[in-house]
Scaffold this motif. Structure first.
Motif, PDB file in Angstrom:
ATOM      1  N   TYR A  47      -1.587   4.587  39.070  1.00  0.00           N
ATOM      2  CA  TYR A  47      -2.154   5.454  38.037  1.00  0.00           C
ATOM      3  C   TYR A  47      -2.638   4.605  36.865  1.00  0.00           C
ATOM      4  O   TYR A  47      -1.910   3.744  36.367  1.00  0.00           O
ATOM      5  CB  TYR A  47      -1.112   6.468  37.569  1.00  0.00           C
ATOM      6  N   TRP A  48      -3.853   4.904  36.442  1.00  0.00           N
ATOM      7  CA  TRP A  48      -4.484   4.149  35.358  1.00  0.00           C
ATOM      8  C   TRP A  48      -5.096   5.100  34.347  1.00  0.00           C
ATOM      9  O   TRP A  48      -5.667   6.133  34.718  1.00  0.00           O
ATOM     10  CB  TRP A  48      -5.580   3.235  35.905  1.00  0.00           C
TER      11      TRP A  48
ATOM     12  N   CYS B 257       0.337   4.843  24.897  1.00  0.00           N
ATOM     13  CA  CYS B 257      -0.028   5.373  26.208  1.00  0.00           C
ATOM     14  C   CYS B 257       0.816   6.625  26.423  1.00  0.00           C
ATOM     15  O   CYS B 257       2.048   6.541  26.479  1.00  0.00           O
ATOM     16  CB  CYS B 257       0.231   4.351  27.296  1.00  0.00           C
ATOM     17  N   THR B 258       0.149   7.756  26.572  1.00  0.00           N
ATOM     18  CA  THR B 258       0.852   9.039  26.659  1.00  0.00           C
ATOM     19  C   THR B 258       0.510   9.735  27.971  1.00  0.00           C
ATOM     20  O   THR B 258      -0.607   9.644  28.467  1.00  0.00           O
ATOM     21  CB  THR B 258       0.447   9.946  25.483  1.00  0.00           C
ATOM     22  N   THR B 259       1.504  10.420  28.528  1.00  0.00           N
ATOM     23  CA  THR B 259       1.307  11.194  29.738  1.00  0.00           C
ATOM     24  C   THR B 259       2.033  12.520  29.640  1.00  0.00           C
ATOM     25  O   THR B 259       2.985  12.654  28.870  1.00  0.00           O
ATOM     26  CB  THR B 259       1.816  10.440  30.976  1.00  0.00           C
TER      27      THR B 259
ATOM     28  N   GLN C 126      -1.599  11.593  34.750  1.00  0.00           N
ATOM     29  CA  GLN C 126      -2.713  11.243  33.876  1.00  0.00           C
ATOM     30  C   GLN C 126      -2.183  10.489  32.666  1.00  0.00           C
ATOM     31  O   GLN C 126      -1.197  10.879  32.058  1.00  0.00           O
ATOM     32  CB  GLN C 126      -3.451  12.505  33.423  1.00  0.00           C
ATOM     33  N   LEU C 127      -2.862   9.402  32.353  1.00  0.00           N
ATOM     34  CA  LEU C 127      -2.472   8.548  31.244  1.00  0.00           C
ATOM     35  C   LEU C 127      -3.587   8.523  30.215  1.00  0.00           C
ATOM     36  O   LEU C 127      -4.768   8.504  30.580  1.00  0.00           O
ATOM     37  CB  LEU C 127      -2.181   7.122  31.728  1.00  0.00           C
ATOM     38  N   GLN C 128      -3.205   8.482  28.969  1.00  0.00           N
ATOM     39  CA  GLN C 128      -4.188   8.406  27.901  1.00  0.00           C
ATOM     40  C   GLN C 128      -3.775   7.314  26.925  1.00  0.00           C
ATOM     41  O   GLN C 128      -2.714   7.401  26.309  1.00  0.00           O
ATOM     42  CB  GLN C 128      -4.307   9.736  27.172  1.00  0.00           C
TER      43      GLN C 128
END
Length: 128
Positions: free
Chosen positions: A117-118, A21-23, A2-4
Motif C-alpha cells: 500500500y502506497w 501519513c494518515t489512514t 488508503q494512505l494520505q
C-alpha cells in the motif's frame, strides 16, 4: 488501505519539517509503516519504518540521528520528524504500509517491494 501523506514544502538547509501519513484502516496498529523517497531518475529509496505493535524503528544510514519516525495508533497516523535538513534530502516522500501479520516477521521492511500500500507523494524541497 488508503494512505494520505502531508506536510511537505520548502525549507532552508538546516531547517526542520514534519511529514504525516494518515489512514482510515481500522487495523492500522498491525501494519508496518515506512517512508520512502525518490528523486528524478533514481529509484525509490528507504528512509525509515516503524512497526505497529512494538514500535521498533528502522532508519537509513543517511537519515539516522537527523530523522525520527513515530506513530500514534489512536489517530492512525505516522510522523516523520526531519531535522537538520540538507539539500540532498530534497525528494518526493511516500508513505507505505504492509500487514506484518500477513507477510510474516521475516519480511524485509527496508525493501520497497515488501509494501503493498502506497500513498501519493509529498514534495520536500530543501533550498535557500
Amino acid at each position: 488501505v488508503q494512505l494520505q501523506a502531508s506536510g511537505g514544502g520548502l525549507v532552508q538547509p538546516g531547517g526542520s519539517l514534519t511529514l504525516s501519513c494518515t489512514t482510515s484502516e481500522r487495523t492500522f496498529s498491525a501494519y508496518v509503516v515506512a517512508w520512502f523517497r525518490q528523486t528524478p531518475g533514481n529509484e525509490r529509496e528507504f528512509v525509515a519504518a516503524v512497526k505497529g505493535m512494538t514500535s521498533n524503528r528502522f532508519y537509513a544510514d543517511s537519515v539516522k540521528v537527523r530523522f525520527t519516525i513515530s506513530r500514534d495508533n489512536t489517530k492512525n497516523t505516522v510522523f516523520l520528524q526531519m531535522n537538520s535538513l540538507k539539500s540532498e534530502d530534497t525528494a518526493v516522500y511516500y508513505c507505505a504500509a504492509l500487514d506484518l501479520t500477513a507477510k510474516g516477521a521475516a519480511v524485509p521492511i527496508t525493501n520497497r517491494a515488501s509494501y503493498d500500500y502506497w500513498g501519493p507523494g509529498t514534495l520536500v524541497t530543501v533550498s535557500s
